[in-house]
Design an enzyme around this catalytic site. Structure first.
Site, PDB file in Angstrom:
ATOM      1  CG  ASP A   1      -2.012   0.994   1.175  1.00 46.15           C
ATOM      2  OD1 ASP A   1      -2.299   1.505   0.077  1.00 46.15           O
ATOM      3  OD2 ASP A   1      -2.609   1.299   2.236  1.00 46.15           O
TER       4      ASP A   1
ATOM      5  CG  HIS B   1       0.272   1.919  -9.441  1.00 47.82           C
ATOM      6  ND1 HIS B   1       0.012   1.613  -8.122  1.00 47.82           N
ATOM      7  CD2 HIS B   1      -0.832   2.581  -9.888  1.00 47.82           C
ATOM      8  CE1 HIS B   1      -1.202   2.056  -7.798  1.00 47.82           C
ATOM      9  NE2 HIS B   1      -1.721   2.661  -8.853  1.00 47.82           N
TER      10      HIS B   1
ATOM     11  CB  SER C   1      -8.525  -5.576  -4.088  1.00 46.08           C
ATOM     12  OG  SER C   1      -9.032  -4.290  -4.380  1.00 46.08           O
TER      13      SER C   1
ATOM     14  CD1 TRP D   1     -12.235  -5.864 -10.440  1.00 45.68           C
ATOM     15  CD2 TRP D   1     -11.243  -5.087 -12.277  1.00 45.68           C
ATOM     16  NE1 TRP D   1     -11.469  -6.886 -10.972  1.00 45.68           N
ATOM     17  CE2 TRP D   1     -10.857  -6.432 -12.102  1.00 45.68           C
ATOM     18  CE3 TRP D   1     -10.739  -4.379 -13.377  1.00 45.68           C
ATOM     19  CZ2 TRP D   1      -9.989  -7.086 -12.987  1.00 45.68           C
ATOM     20  CZ3 TRP D   1      -9.883  -5.030 -14.252  1.00 45.68           C
ATOM     21  CH2 TRP D   1      -9.514  -6.371 -14.055  1.00 45.68           C
TER      22      TRP D   1
ATOM     23  NE  ARG E   1      -7.288   1.897  -6.344  1.00 44.54           N
ATOM     24  CZ  ARG E   1      -6.140   2.000  -5.705  1.00 44.54           C
ATOM     25  NH1 ARG E   1      -5.042   2.337  -6.346  1.00 44.54           N
ATOM     26  NH2 ARG E   1      -6.072   1.774  -4.407  1.00 44.54           N
TER      27      ARG E   1
ATOM     28  CG  LEU F   1       9.448 -17.132  -3.741  1.00 42.94           C
ATOM     29  CD1 LEU F   1       9.436 -17.059  -2.212  1.00 42.94           C
ATOM     30  CD2 LEU F   1       9.800 -15.762  -4.306  1.00 42.94           C
TER      31      LEU F   1
ATOM     32  NE  ARG G   1      -2.939  -1.623   4.586  1.00 43.24           N
ATOM     33  CZ  ARG G   1      -4.140  -1.695   4.060  1.00 43.24           C
ATOM     34  NH1 ARG G   1      -4.954  -2.643   4.408  1.00 43.24           N
ATOM     35  NH2 ARG G   1      -4.551  -0.801   3.173  1.00 43.24           N
TER      36      ARG G   1
ATOM     37  CB  SER H   1      -7.791  -4.006   2.499  1.00 43.90           C
ATOM     38  OG  SER H   1      -7.488  -2.801   3.132  1.00 43.90           O
TER      39      SER H   1
ATOM     40  CD  GLU I   1       2.737 -13.430  15.621  1.00 48.54           C
ATOM     41  OE1 GLU I   1       2.716 -12.256  16.029  1.00 48.54           O
ATOM     42  OE2 GLU I   1       2.263 -14.387  16.270  1.00 48.54           O
TER      43      GLU I   1
END
Ligand code: FPP
Length: 239
Positions: free
Chosen positions: A19, A36, A64, A68, A70, A130, A187, A195, A206
């Site tokens: 964020d 971004h 998220s 959409w 936005r 990963l 976050r 959110s 955690e």
């Protein structure tokens, strides 16, 4: 349900709510999309840091279901950015042993993005260093709703006995089936919110909230979050 106590100081699965791209752009008098784009560089740094620290699963909340809403320009910009990242980073991901996966409503994404993603998912599926899991058109409530629909269909078809529905049954119907729950949720940008992100899966995670804006988030911030995690006493409801 009883859970094993964590025995390792390194979280196996780290999930991140990235964020603050917009605020970063504003602070630098730049358009939101530049935020971004700067955020994309943080993604690269954090993926490398996760590998270096021996994290096995990294989930990034990239888009998220609510996003959409936005402005069209920003949504298109983000979709273009995503497509570019996948195309440009595919060989690097393969070299590093990264398996690309997604959670969310992939069917909502523009076809060009979906094709790029599906090809990268297929090409990287044998990698085991990963798992990089991008949450795209993701929403936790819609995920749980779809899981319920899936179970209801199985009950109707006589394949599932309602009395036999366990926590594991629900987990198997989520987008994350087969992926262990996050141990650590990070976050950025200081907001104390979840959110609509992995509501089921973060039950025992955690949480580390850092004021750092996502485009400024680097390996040191990641290492600090891991150090915070290592200092916690995870009890899973026990004593
Ligand atoms: C939140 O910042 C960030 C997003 C909605 C998008 C995240 C996308 C990236 C980091 C780009 C590249 C990602 C990948 C996985 C290739 P915000 O816009 O909500 O920030 P604000 O709250 O300050 O406005």
């Amino acid at each position: 349900m009883a859970k094993e106590k964590s025995v390792t100081a390194i979280p196996q699965h780290v999930a991140i709510i990235m964020d603050g791209n917009g605020r970063w752009a504003k602070k630098h008098h730049l358009p939101r999309l530049s935020g971004h784009e700067a955020g994309r560089k943080s993604v690269k740094r954090v993926v490398q840091a996760a590998i270096d620290h021996g994290v096995r699963y990294l989930t990034l909340y990239a888009f998220s279901v609510e996003n959409w809403q936005r402005p069209r320009e920003e949504v298109q910009g983000l979709m273009g950015l995503l497509r570019g990242v996948i195309r440009e980073e595919l060989s690097e991901m393969s070299k590093e042993g990264i398996r690309l996966r997604t959670i969310g409503r992939r069917q909502d994404l523009p076809e060009a993005v979906r094709e790029e993603l599906e090809s990268a998912i297929e090409k990287t599926k044998g990698h085991t260093k990963l798992d990089l899991i991008l949450a795209l058109s993701y929403g936790s409530r819609v995920e749980i709703t779809e899981a319920m629909q899936g179970m209801a269909r199985e009950v109707k078809a006589g394949k599932l006995d309602p009395d036999q529905i366990r926590e594991e049954t629900v987990a198997e119907h989520l987008y994350t089936h087969g992926i262990p729950d996050p141990d650590l949720l990070i976050r950025t940008s200081g907001e104390m919110r979840i959110s609509n992100f992995m509501l089921w899966q973060i039950s025992y995670a955690e949480i580390v909230v850092t004021p750092v804006l996502w485009p400024d988030f680097g390996e040191e911030d990641f290492a600090k979050a891991l150090a915070d995690y290592a200092a916690r006493d995870r009890r899973f409801g026990g004593i």
